[in-house]
Design a protein around this motif. Sequence first.
Motif, short mmCIF file in Angstrom:
data_model
loop_
_atom_site.label_atom_id
_atom_site.label_comp_id
_atom_site.label_asym_id
_atom_site.label_seq_id
_atom_site.Cartn_x
_atom_site.Cartn_y
_atom_site.Cartn_z
N VAL A 1 31.41 2.24 -35.02
CA VAL A 1 30.80 2.97 -33.92
C VAL A 1 31.11 2.23 -32.63
N GLN A 2 31.47 2.98 -31.58
CA GLN A 2 31.67 2.42 -30.25
C GLN A 2 30.84 3.24 -29.27
N LEU A 3 30.04 2.57 -28.47
CA LEU A 3 29.18 3.24 -27.50
C LEU A 3 29.30 2.57 -26.15
N ILE A 4 29.24 3.38 -25.10
CA ILE A 4 29.02 2.87 -23.75
C ILE A 4 27.86 3.67 -23.21
N GLY A 5 26.80 2.97 -22.82
CA GLY A 5 25.62 3.66 -22.33
C GLY A 5 24.69 2.71 -21.60
N ASN A 6 23.52 3.23 -21.29
CA ASN A 6 22.51 2.46 -20.56
C ASN A 6 21.28 2.25 -21.43
N LEU A 7 20.66 1.08 -21.28
CA LEU A 7 19.45 0.78 -22.03
C LEU A 7 18.29 1.62 -21.52
N GLY A 8 17.52 2.17 -22.45
CA GLY A 8 16.37 2.98 -22.09
C GLY A 8 15.11 2.15 -21.90
N LEU B 1 20.11 -8.60 -20.95
CA LEU B 1 20.01 -7.15 -20.78
C LEU B 1 18.61 -6.75 -20.35
N ARG B 2 18.53 -5.69 -19.57
CA ARG B 2 17.26 -5.14 -19.10
C ARG B 2 17.36 -3.62 -19.11
N LYS B 3 16.24 -2.95 -19.00
CA LYS B 3 16.22 -1.49 -18.91
C LYS B 3 17.20 -1.05 -17.83
N GLY B 4 18.06 -0.09 -18.15
CA GLY B 4 19.05 0.42 -17.20
C GLY B 4 20.40 -0.27 -17.28
N SER B 5 20.48 -1.43 -17.95
CA SER B 5 21.76 -2.14 -18.04
C SER B 5 22.81 -1.28 -18.72
N LYS B 6 24.04 -1.35 -18.20
CA LYS B 6 25.16 -0.64 -18.82
C LYS B 6 25.83 -1.61 -19.78
N VAL B 7 26.10 -1.12 -21.00
CA VAL B 7 26.60 -2.01 -22.04
C VAL B 7 27.56 -1.25 -22.96
N TYR B 8 28.55 -2.00 -23.47
CA TYR B 8 29.44 -1.50 -24.52
C TYR B 8 29.01 -2.15 -25.81
N ILE B 9 28.86 -1.35 -26.85
CA ILE B 9 28.48 -1.85 -28.17
C ILE B 9 29.50 -1.37 -29.19
#
Length: 172
Positions: free
Chosen positions: A5-12, A67-75
């Motif tokens: 799995v590859q994701l790019i998104g923001n922490l909720g 990381l914090r709420k709203g952080s953009k991250v690749y997993i």
Amino acid sequence: MLNKVQLIGNLGNDPDVKYTQSGACVTTISIATTKKWKDRDGNPQEKTSWHRVKLWNKLGEIAGEYLRKGSKVYIEGELDYGSYEKDGVTHYTTDIIASEMKMLDGRRDGDNDNGQRQGGQQQRQAPRQEYGGGGGGQRQGGGYGQQQPSSRQREQPQQPPMDDFVDDDIPF
């Protein structure tokens, strides 16, 4: 077989950091990914999906610290299915067990001052950070506390920073 799995998104929300009885760190984050498209009539549509991600050991500690709420991250990781019973009802879960993480945001205000000036305003940027080898919990057969470079880190030479990258540099 392949389970990737590859994701790019923001922490909720902020990361939830916990430790097992054996002292292993497990951090849970929730990542939102959004798909945008236009329907047949040309109206913009959007769908947001939420993904629960678990980061183990050193990878989890890093995620919890930076990381914090709203952080953009690749997993990058693998799907893990589970179930539990509560009040006589079986509940099913889907988690992503992260093996690699890249923080895609610049540094927040208050971090060390290695920023650059743009438009008369100080902006702080962190180099893109890549972390891998966080392990997959108990299924990895030990390895707690060991951080191995990901195969991508071993194969690729260091890339120059992308601070000077301009959209005009894209050939398409």
